[in-house]
Design a protein around this motif. Structure first.
Motif, short mmCIF file in Angstrom:
data_model
loop_
_atom_site.label_atom_id
_atom_site.label_comp_id
_atom_site.label_asym_id
_atom_site.label_seq_id
_atom_site.Cartn_x
_atom_site.Cartn_y
_atom_site.Cartn_z
N THR A 1 4.32 0.36 -7.44
CA THR A 1 2.89 0.58 -7.28
C THR A 1 2.62 1.05 -5.86
OG1 THR A 1 0.69 -0.37 -7.66
CG2 THR A 1 2.32 -1.80 -6.56
N THR A 2 1.39 1.45 -5.61
CA THR A 2 0.99 1.95 -4.31
C THR A 2 -0.53 1.93 -4.23
OG1 THR A 2 1.34 3.75 -2.70
CG2 THR A 2 0.86 4.39 -4.98
N TYR A 3 -1.08 2.46 -3.17
CA TYR A 3 -2.54 2.59 -3.06
C TYR A 3 -3.04 3.49 -4.18
CZ TYR A 3 -7.10 3.31 -0.90
OH TYR A 3 -8.44 3.36 -0.65
N TRP A 4 -4.16 3.14 -4.79
CA TRP A 4 -4.62 3.85 -5.98
C TRP A 4 -4.78 5.35 -5.78
CZ3 TRP A 4 -9.29 6.36 -5.41
CH2 TRP A 4 -10.15 5.89 -4.40
N ALA A 5 -5.21 5.77 -4.60
CA ALA A 5 -5.41 7.19 -4.36
C ALA A 5 -4.10 7.94 -4.15
CB ALA A 5 -6.33 7.39 -3.15
N SER A 6 -3.01 7.22 -3.98
CA SER A 6 -1.70 7.85 -3.75
C SER A 6 -0.80 7.81 -4.98
CB SER A 6 -0.98 7.14 -2.59
OG SER A 6 -1.74 7.23 -1.41
N THR B 1 6.96 -3.84 -4.62
CA THR B 1 5.92 -3.02 -4.01
C THR B 1 4.56 -3.61 -4.34
OG1 THR B 1 5.95 -1.56 -5.96
CG2 THR B 1 7.27 -0.89 -4.06
N ALA B 2 3.65 -3.55 -3.38
CA ALA B 2 2.29 -4.05 -3.58
C ALA B 2 1.32 -2.89 -3.56
CB ALA B 2 1.93 -5.06 -2.49
N ALA B 3 0.20 -3.06 -4.22
CA ALA B 3 -0.85 -2.05 -4.21
C ALA B 3 -1.56 -2.08 -2.84
CB ALA B 3 -1.81 -2.30 -5.37
N GLY B 4 -2.77 -1.58 -2.80
CA GLY B 4 -3.43 -1.37 -1.52
C GLY B 4 -3.77 -2.61 -0.72
N VAL B 5 -3.44 -2.57 0.55
CA VAL B 5 -3.87 -3.45 1.63
C VAL B 5 -3.87 -4.93 1.25
CG1 VAL B 5 -5.55 -3.72 3.49
CG2 VAL B 5 -5.30 -1.50 2.39
N SER B 6 -4.97 -5.42 0.66
CA SER B 6 -5.10 -6.85 0.38
C SER B 6 -4.08 -7.33 -0.65
CB SER B 6 -6.51 -7.18 -0.12
OG SER B 6 -6.77 -6.56 -1.37
N ALA C 1 -0.11 0.44 -12.36
CA ALA C 1 -1.35 -0.01 -11.72
C ALA C 1 -1.44 -1.53 -11.76
CB ALA C 1 -2.55 0.62 -12.42
N GLN C 2 -0.61 -2.17 -10.95
CA GLN C 2 -0.58 -3.62 -10.84
C GLN C 2 -0.74 -4.03 -9.38
OE1 GLN C 2 -0.44 -5.44 -13.58
NE2 GLN C 2 -0.07 -3.70 -14.94
N ARG C 3 -1.10 -5.28 -9.14
CA ARG C 3 -1.23 -5.77 -7.76
C ARG C 3 0.11 -5.74 -7.06
NH1 ARG C 3 -5.72 -6.07 -4.83
NH2 ARG C 3 -5.36 -8.15 -3.94
N TYR C 4 1.18 -6.05 -7.78
CA TYR C 4 2.53 -5.90 -7.24
C TYR C 4 3.49 -5.68 -8.39
CZ TYR C 4 2.63 -10.90 -8.39
OH TYR C 4 2.52 -12.11 -9.03
N CYS D 1 0.84 -1.21 0.00
CA CYS D 1 0.00 0.00 0.00
C CYS D 1 0.88 1.26 0.00
CB CYS D 1 -0.94 -0.05 1.20
SG CYS D 1 -2.34 1.08 1.12
N THR D 2 0.59 2.20 0.87
CA THR D 2 1.36 3.44 0.91
C THR D 2 2.73 3.27 1.57
OG1 THR D 2 0.08 4.01 2.89
CG2 THR D 2 -0.60 5.02 0.81
N GLY D 3 3.08 2.04 1.93
CA GLY D 3 4.45 1.79 2.39
C GLY D 3 5.46 2.15 1.32
N SER D 4 5.04 2.14 0.05
CA SER D 4 5.96 2.54 -1.03
C SER D 4 6.33 4.01 -0.93
CB SER D 4 5.33 2.24 -2.40
OG SER D 4 4.09 2.93 -2.54
N LEU D 5 5.47 4.82 -0.34
CA LEU D 5 5.81 6.23 -0.14
C LEU D 5 6.96 6.36 0.86
CD1 LEU D 5 2.26 7.86 0.12
CD2 LEU D 5 3.70 7.57 -1.92
#
Length: 257
Positions: free
Chosen positions: A163-168, A193-198, A182-185, A145-149
């Protein structure tokens, strides 16, 4: 005579499940129980960073997967030992080690969090320096998620895809030298890096295959019965309308402390 059906009685139904129980018991033994030269001590050392305001599933989803890898140890780490609160403030996860107690890991995972937690972590010089130090010798450095920030603030994503959370996503690209995908990871060198949460669970399974092979990763996926079949088809930001996105972000903001 009344027969009482308990979880233990059910699991004892066959020799095969008894073997599964024995294996699971060994796999979930606390890291502190591993003595010098033990098999678990020789396995991958996985550290998950916690900070005030992290999102609960970001570290715990991957931990559930990665802790099942053969001989792996998973340790929660924070600036200080003890409970660390999530972004909602309702739940705390215990950090078993402090930053000063850990100077090397095979795998580092940095979770995302609410705005308050992320902003504080991105401005925490001691935290960023520790991440850079661990990254220099890690085999894999990962985020959810936003850990990529936070990784970007530490300078680890310069010139990379992530990648990161879509809103970020827009903030990530505009603030740092990062190309958002815009990928899951997304894997870029030894950084994943993984996208949001799940999406952290998907990333952890991919990482499991890189560490222990696809056969083991597939077995772990079955072991935790990860076969998502959500009741709604609304989890993809690329397919969501503006009204749903607005509602989603409002829910996050209202639930955070």
């Amino acid at each position: 005579m009344t027969h009482t059906t308990t979880r233990r009685n059910v699991l004892r139904g066959s020799a095969a499940t008894a073997a599964v129980l024995a294996t699971a018991g060994a796999a979930t033994a606390p890291a502190s129980a591993a003595g010098p030269g033990s098999r678990r001590e020789r396995g991958p050392r996985i550290g998950i960073l916690l900070y005030d305001g992290f999102s609960l599933l970001d570290p715990t989803g991957p931990a559930e997967v990665l802790s099942r890898l053969p001989d792996a140890t998973v340790t929660m780490i924070a600036e200080q030992r003890g409970p660390v609160r999530t972004d909602t403030g309702d739940v705390a996860v215990v950090a078993e080690r402090s930053l000063t107690e850990v100077d090397r890991l095979d795998v580092l995972l940095v979770p995302g969090g609410g705005n308050r937690g992320i902003i504080a972590a991105m401005g925490n010089r001691a935290l960023l320096e520790w991440i850079r130090k661990i990254h220099r010798r890690s085999q894999w450095t990962t985020s959810v998620c936003t850990g990529s920030l936070i990784l970007a603030a530490a300078g680890l994503l310069d010139g990379r895809r992530a990648t990161t959370y879509w809103a970020s996503a827009e903030y990530l690209e505009e603030t740092f030298d990062v190309t958002y995908e815009a990928q899951r990871y997304v894997r870029s060198g030894k950084i994943i890096t993984a996208a949001g949460v799940s999406a952290g669970i998907d990333m952890a399974l991919h990482l499991s295959a890189l560490i222990a092979g696809e056969a083991t990763a597939r077995a772990v996926q079955l072991a935790v019965e990860y076969d998502p079949q959500p009741p709604f088809d609304s989890g993809n930001a690329a397919e969501a309308d503006a009204r749903l996105k607005k509602h989603a972000l409002e829910l996050l903001e209202r639930s955070a402390v």
